[in-house]
Design a protein around this motif. Structure first.
Motif, PDB file in Angstrom:
ATOM      1  N   HIS A  64      -0.208 -15.753  -8.271  1.00 54.26           N
ATOM      2  CA  HIS A  64       0.903 -14.661  -8.366  1.00 54.26           C
ATOM      3  C   HIS A  64       0.505 -13.083  -7.395  1.00 54.26           C
ATOM      4  O   HIS A  64       1.210 -12.324  -7.361  1.00 54.26           O
ATOM      5  CB  HIS A  64       1.120 -14.278  -9.757  1.00 54.26           C
ATOM      6  N   LEU A  65      -0.732 -13.372  -7.133  1.00 55.37           N
ATOM      7  CA  LEU A  65      -1.431 -12.068  -6.420  1.00 55.37           C
ATOM      8  C   LEU A  65      -1.295 -12.843  -4.547  1.00 55.37           C
ATOM      9  O   LEU A  65      -1.985 -13.738  -4.344  1.00 55.37           O
ATOM     10  CB  LEU A  65      -2.729 -11.877  -6.783  1.00 55.37           C
ATOM     11  N   GLY A  66      -0.782 -11.702  -3.907  1.00 47.86           N
ATOM     12  CA  GLY A  66      -0.712 -11.847  -2.601  1.00 47.86           C
ATOM     13  C   GLY A  66      -2.309 -11.374  -2.049  1.00 47.86           C
ATOM     14  O   GLY A  66      -3.079 -10.592  -2.557  1.00 47.86           O
ATOM     15  N   MET A  67      -2.500 -12.169  -0.810  1.00 49.47           N
ATOM     16  CA  MET A  67      -3.733 -11.658  -0.175  1.00 49.47           C
ATOM     17  C   MET A  67      -3.784 -10.334   0.646  1.00 49.47           C
ATOM     18  O   MET A  67      -4.643  -9.867   0.759  1.00 49.47           O
ATOM     19  CB  MET A  67      -4.171 -12.844   0.781  1.00 49.47           C
ATOM     20  N   LYS A  68      -2.486  -9.920   0.931  1.00 52.28           N
ATOM     21  CA  LYS A  68      -2.315  -9.163   1.907  1.00 52.28           C
ATOM     22  C   LYS A  68      -2.688  -7.548   1.165  1.00 52.28           C
ATOM     23  O   LYS A  68      -3.689  -7.006   1.897  1.00 52.28           O
ATOM     24  CB  LYS A  68      -0.823  -8.680   2.258  1.00 52.28           C
ATOM     25  N   GLY A  69      -2.668  -7.321   0.140  1.00 50.09           N
ATOM     26  CA  GLY A  69      -3.050  -6.014  -0.440  1.00 50.09           C
ATOM     27  C   GLY A  69      -4.508  -5.998  -0.703  1.00 50.09           C
ATOM     28  O   GLY A  69      -5.218  -5.139  -0.520  1.00 50.09           O
ATOM     29  N   SER A  70      -5.014  -7.189  -1.158  1.00 51.07           N
ATOM     30  CA  SER A  70      -6.611  -7.223  -1.261  1.00 51.07           C
ATOM     31  C   SER A  70      -7.334  -7.036   0.164  1.00 51.07           C
ATOM     32  O   SER A  70      -8.188  -6.262   0.336  1.00 51.07           O
ATOM     33  CB  SER A  70      -6.981  -8.726  -1.617  1.00 51.07           C
ATOM     34  N   MET A  71      -6.659  -7.493   1.312  1.00 44.69           N
ATOM     35  CA  MET A  71      -7.336  -7.651   2.613  1.00 44.69           C
ATOM     36  C   MET A  71      -7.230  -6.045   3.035  1.00 44.69           C
ATOM     37  O   MET A  71      -8.201  -5.423   4.011  1.00 44.69           O
ATOM     38  CB  MET A  71      -6.645  -8.302   3.644  1.00 44.69           C
ATOM     39  N   ILE A  72      -6.140  -5.369   2.877  1.00 46.67           N
ATOM     40  CA  ILE A  72      -5.915  -3.871   3.269  1.00 46.67           C
ATOM     41  C   ILE A  72      -6.740  -3.239   2.464  1.00 46.67           C
ATOM     42  O   ILE A  72      -7.432  -2.036   2.934  1.00 46.67           O
ATOM     43  CB  ILE A  72      -4.294  -3.535   2.880  1.00 46.67           C
ATOM     44  N   THR A  73      -7.017  -3.494   0.966  1.00 44.68           N
ATOM     45  CA  THR A  73      -7.775  -2.788   0.209  1.00 44.68           C
ATOM     46  C   THR A  73      -9.586  -2.796   0.701  1.00 44.68           C
ATOM     47  O   THR A  73     -10.142  -1.750   0.858  1.00 44.68           O
ATOM     48  CB  THR A  73      -7.948  -3.135  -1.398  1.00 44.68           C
ATOM     49  N   ILE A  74      -9.735  -4.056   1.187  1.00 42.51           N
ATOM     50  CA  ILE A  74     -11.123  -4.274   1.648  1.00 42.51           C
ATOM     51  C   ILE A  74     -11.298  -3.199   2.950  1.00 42.51           C
ATOM     52  O   ILE A  74     -12.469  -2.875   2.985  1.00 42.51           O
ATOM     53  CB  ILE A  74     -11.389  -5.758   1.954  1.00 42.51           C
ATOM     54  N   GLY A  75     -10.316  -3.446   3.858  1.00 43.38           N
ATOM     55  CA  GLY A  75     -10.539  -2.828   5.258  1.00 43.38           C
ATOM     56  C   GLY A  75     -10.567  -1.160   4.726  1.00 43.38           C
ATOM     57  O   GLY A  75     -11.390  -0.567   5.559  1.00 43.38           O
ATOM     58  N   VAL A  76      -9.827  -0.577   3.888  1.00 42.97           N
ATOM     59  CA  VAL A  76     -10.072   0.663   3.588  1.00 42.97           C
ATOM     60  C   VAL A  76     -11.562   1.063   3.219  1.00 42.97           C
ATOM     61  O   VAL A  76     -12.042   2.112   3.566  1.00 42.97           O
ATOM     62  CB  VAL A  76      -9.182   1.190   2.548  1.00 42.97           C
TER      63      VAL A  76
END
Length: 234
Positions: A64-76
């Motif tokens: 139910h969780l997408g990967m896009k948000g996690s990858m953006i968070t890690i990038g920040v």
């Protein structure tokens, strides 16, 4: 590419693709952060390792969780990490905050109990580290420092330190590191080329001196005197 987004359910292939992409994404992040992040963890490194592991774990276990948000968070977080590293190199006060100065645990053969309390380690840990360094007598230690990465540095009293050739005024040969020319039964031709030798010379030398076949050698090294040391499969 739907597996990047939130899903009601994921197929086996989509789960596999999420894991593969996450693995290479973390590999890329670690490469950007540099070797420091995978050595002895300091304060910033510990925070990053904890955060990244926690963030990337959720989309790998919850469809139910997408990967896009996690990858953006890690990038920040990586950008913040690199900014903090830059600040620690340029601003001494910030450096002392994220990497505190070392402090003594042992000084002139005496244990500094306040240092143990500050480091929050019991006496047994200190004794364990002494054993690892093969130091039997605490009184032989001139200084033991608790470093910011959680390790202990030991300096022996000069009268207990081993003599060096320089102390004895002896001539020494220039340092040379043995070159690995065979690994797992295969010749490393790039390394062999550095020695100025060829495959035929190597085979003849090994057959003449050691009487073994190259395929039976686990590891072979050669020094500046063309001496070959071999280690066979056991």
């Amino acid at each position: 590419m739907d597996f990047f987004q939130s899903q009601e359910s994921l197929t086996e292939i989509q789960w596999t693709l999420r894991a593969i992409i996450s693995f290479f994404f973390l590999l890329f992040v670690a490469k950007i952060m540099g070797q420091r992040s995978i050595s002895q963890l300091r304060l910033l490194d510990f925070i990053m390792a904890l955060s990244i592991g926690n963030i990337i774990a959720h989309p790998l276990s919850d469809q139910h969780l997408g990967m896009k948000g996690s990858m953006i968070t890690i990038g920040v977080l990586v950008i913040l990490y690199l900014i903090f590293i830059f600040l620690s190199l340029k601003w001494s006060k910030f450096t002392k905050f994220v990497d505190p100065s070392p402090f003594p645990l042992i000084k002139n053969g005496e244990i500094i109990y306040k240092g143990l309390t500050k480091a929050r380690i019991p006496l047994e840990i200190l004794l364990s580290e002494l054993r690892k360094e093969q130091i039997q007598d605490i009184q032989k230690v001139a200084l033991a420092l608790w470093e910011s990465d959680g390790t202990i540095s030991f300096v022996l009293d000069p009268k207990y330190q081993a003599l060096t050739p320089k102390d004895m005024k002896l001539m020494t040969k220039p340092f040379s590191f043995p070159i690995t020319i065979i690994k797992d039964g295969k010749i490393d031709f790039e390394e062999l080329k550095q020695t100025g030798k060829d495959k035929d010379w190597l085979k003849d030398k090994i057959r003449m001196v050691h009487n073994v076949e190259i395929k039976n050698i686990l590891l072979a090294t050669i020094d500046n005197n063309d001496k070959i040391n071999i280690f066979l499969y056991k």
